[in-house]
Design a protein around this motif. Structure first.
Motif, PDB file in Angstrom:
ATOM      1  N   LEU A  51      -0.505  -6.622   3.821  1.00  0.00           N
ATOM      2  CA  LEU A  51      -0.975  -5.009   3.918  1.00  0.00           C
ATOM      3  C   LEU A  51      -1.516  -4.809   2.364  1.00  0.00           C
ATOM      4  CD1 LEU A  51       1.970  -3.313   5.754  1.00  0.00           C
ATOM      5  CD2 LEU A  51      -0.065  -4.242   6.545  1.00  0.00           C
ATOM      6  N   TYR A  52      -1.792  -5.867   1.712  1.00  0.00           N
ATOM      7  CA  TYR A  52      -2.290  -5.699   0.082  1.00  0.00           C
ATOM      8  C   TYR A  52      -3.803  -5.069   0.272  1.00  0.00           C
ATOM      9  CZ  TYR A  52       1.701  -7.603  -1.980  1.00  0.00           C
ATOM     10  OH  TYR A  52       2.822  -7.942  -2.580  1.00  0.00           O
ATOM     11  N   SER A  53      -4.282  -4.055   0.711  1.00  0.00           N
ATOM     12  CA  SER A  53      -5.362  -3.579   0.961  1.00  0.00           C
ATOM     13  C   SER A  53      -5.698  -2.122   0.491  1.00  0.00           C
ATOM     14  CB  SER A  53      -6.136  -3.760   2.526  1.00  0.00           C
ATOM     15  OG  SER A  53      -5.050  -2.794   3.267  1.00  0.00           O
ATOM     16  N   PRO A  54      -6.539  -1.559   0.252  1.00  0.00           N
ATOM     17  CA  PRO A  54      -6.757  -0.074  -0.412  1.00  0.00           C
ATOM     18  C   PRO A  54      -6.057   1.055   0.600  1.00  0.00           C
ATOM     19  CG  PRO A  54      -8.825  -1.280  -0.558  1.00  0.00           C
ATOM     20  CD  PRO A  54      -7.862  -2.146   0.079  1.00  0.00           C
ATOM     21  N   MET A  55      -6.265   0.840   1.818  1.00  0.00           N
ATOM     22  CA  MET A  55      -5.897   1.875   2.810  1.00  0.00           C
ATOM     23  C   MET A  55      -4.268   1.806   2.824  1.00  0.00           C
ATOM     24  SD  MET A  55      -6.149   2.281   6.901  1.00  0.00           S
ATOM     25  CE  MET A  55      -4.818   1.208   7.605  1.00  0.00           C
ATOM     26  N   TYR A  56      -3.591   0.684   2.636  1.00  0.00           N
ATOM     27  CA  TYR A  56      -2.070   0.439   2.551  1.00  0.00           C
ATOM     28  C   TYR A  56      -1.742   0.880   1.099  1.00  0.00           C
ATOM     29  CZ  TYR A  56      -2.498  -1.124   7.284  1.00  0.00           C
ATOM     30  OH  TYR A  56      -2.854  -1.088   8.666  1.00  0.00           O
ATOM     31  N   PHE A  57      -2.280   0.638   0.227  1.00  0.00           N
ATOM     32  CA  PHE A  57      -2.033   0.827  -1.232  1.00  0.00           C
ATOM     33  C   PHE A  57      -2.020   2.505  -1.389  1.00  0.00           C
ATOM     34  CE2 PHE A  57      -3.783   2.549  -5.343  1.00  0.00           C
ATOM     35  CZ  PHE A  57      -2.773   1.927  -6.267  1.00  0.00           C
ATOM     36  N   PHE A  58      -2.768   3.178  -0.882  1.00  0.00           N
ATOM     37  CA  PHE A  58      -2.788   4.706  -0.640  1.00  0.00           C
ATOM     38  C   PHE A  58      -1.743   5.242   0.146  1.00  0.00           C
ATOM     39  CE2 PHE A  58      -7.411   4.098  -1.967  1.00  0.00           C
ATOM     40  CZ  PHE A  58      -7.240   4.435  -3.030  1.00  0.00           C
ATOM     41  N   LEU A  59      -1.436   4.451   1.319  1.00  0.00           N
ATOM     42  CA  LEU A  59      -0.203   4.632   2.140  1.00  0.00           C
ATOM     43  C   LEU A  59       1.109   4.749   1.133  1.00  0.00           C
ATOM     44  CD1 LEU A  59       0.810   5.751   4.807  1.00  0.00           C
ATOM     45  CD2 LEU A  59       0.610   3.333   5.525  1.00  0.00           C
TER      46      LEU A  59
END
Length: 318
Positions: free
Chosen positions: A53-61
């Motif tokens: 889940l190390y991706s931008p979407m989940y970083f902001f989540l």
């Protein structure tokens, strides 16, 4: 000239004057708070611990979950404490501190939701350039700007409110400390405070809201005019559905809270909508994201026990 009152504490409004309902409300708020902490805490843990889940979407989540934990913690503990207390008071410093963090975290969520909308816009409209545009440094920069901008915005309100003189009753017409109830008790010239609410608060609420919905309008237009099939359109929009639900819930309650009431009934409704805004929205955010997001559900199962296979994907390692 009106007598200026030396302020040591403020009295808060009761959620209900019916004594029999107060324990029921306390238990209800406690359950909401526990679910909020568990739900958002679980998402935060899984976003940190699950490499897939190390991706931008989940970083902001993860940022949103951390924010929701703090947001509900600003109001719920005091609401619960006052339900069990005969003297429903909060110190002057405590009230200003609550006001500061209420606006700080609320503004951060508004900007963060706009950033998440931009992230979905880039992912769908520019997929080949997504990893280049939304790299780790850019994501950290955007999140940092959201938190820092909101901190100084809230600091402006807390400083301008703290310098007011009070010459009326010290009973705030609200369940917790906010700028508008303070202005009702203030004496002297409060026009600057009112203009700050109207211009600065209005801008920081409406501009992110406008760009959030503009992102989704552009996404829908892009997919339609590119002659994509309904299947592709449905798949693309399904990735945005959770975020749109959160945005609608957030701005819906904000709109009902800060639109000027026209009657006494509207004032009462505004107070309860504010409570819903600060409690239920934080509770529903993790439910919305986990129920509609297969990757998050699989990652939660993986981190908290069951071994399930999750597609290996890390947008920051391409």
């Amino acid at each position: 000239m009106e007598n200026v009152t030396t302020v040591n504490e403020f009295l808060l409004l009761e959620l209900t004057s019916t004594q029999e309902l107060q324990p029921v409300l306390f238990v209800t708020l406690l359950i909401i708070y526990m679910i909020d902490l568990f739900g958002n805490g679980s998402i935060l843990v899984v976003v940190i611990l699950e490499p897939r889940l190390y991706s931008p979407m989940y970083f902001f989540l993860g940022n949103l979950s951390c924010l929701d934990i703090c947001y509900s913690s600003v109001t719920l503990p005091i609401l619960m404490a006052n339900l069990l207390s005969a003297h429903k008071a909060v110190s002057f410093l405590g009230c200003i501190t609550q006001l500061h963090f209420f606006h700080f975290l609320g503004c951060t969520e508004s900007i963060l939701l706009a950033i998440m909308g931009f992230d979905r816009f880039v992912a769908i409209c520019y997929p080949l350039r997504y990893t280049l545009i939304m790299n780790l440094k850019m994501c950290i920069l955007l999140a940092t700007v959201a938190w820092i901008t909101s901190f100084f915005y809230a600091l402006m309100h807390s400083v301008m409110t703290a310098r007011l003189n009070f010459c009326h009753s010290l009973k705030l017409n609200h369940f917790f400390c906010d700028v508008k109830p303070f202005l009702e008790l203030a004496c002297g010239d409060i026009r600057l405070n009112q203009w700050l609410i109207f211009i600065v608060t209005g801008s920081l609420a409406m501009v992110p809201c406008f760009f959030t919905f503009l992102s989704y309008l552009y996404i829908i237009s892009f997919l339609l005019f590119k002659n994509h099939t309904c299947r592709v359109l449905h798949k693309a929009l399904s990735t945005c559905a959770s975020h749109l639900m959160v945005v609608s819930l957030f701005y819906g309650t904000v709109g009902l809270t800060y639109i000027a009431p026209t009657s006494a009934i509207s004032v009462i409704q505004e107070r309860y909508v504010t409570v819903i805004h600060t409690t239920v929205t934080s509770l529903l955010n993790p439910l919305i994201y986990t129920l509609r997001n297969k990757e998050v559900k699989l990652a939660l199962s993986r981190v908290f026990g069951r071994k399930l296979k999750l597609p290996k994907e890390n947008h920051w390692q391409h």
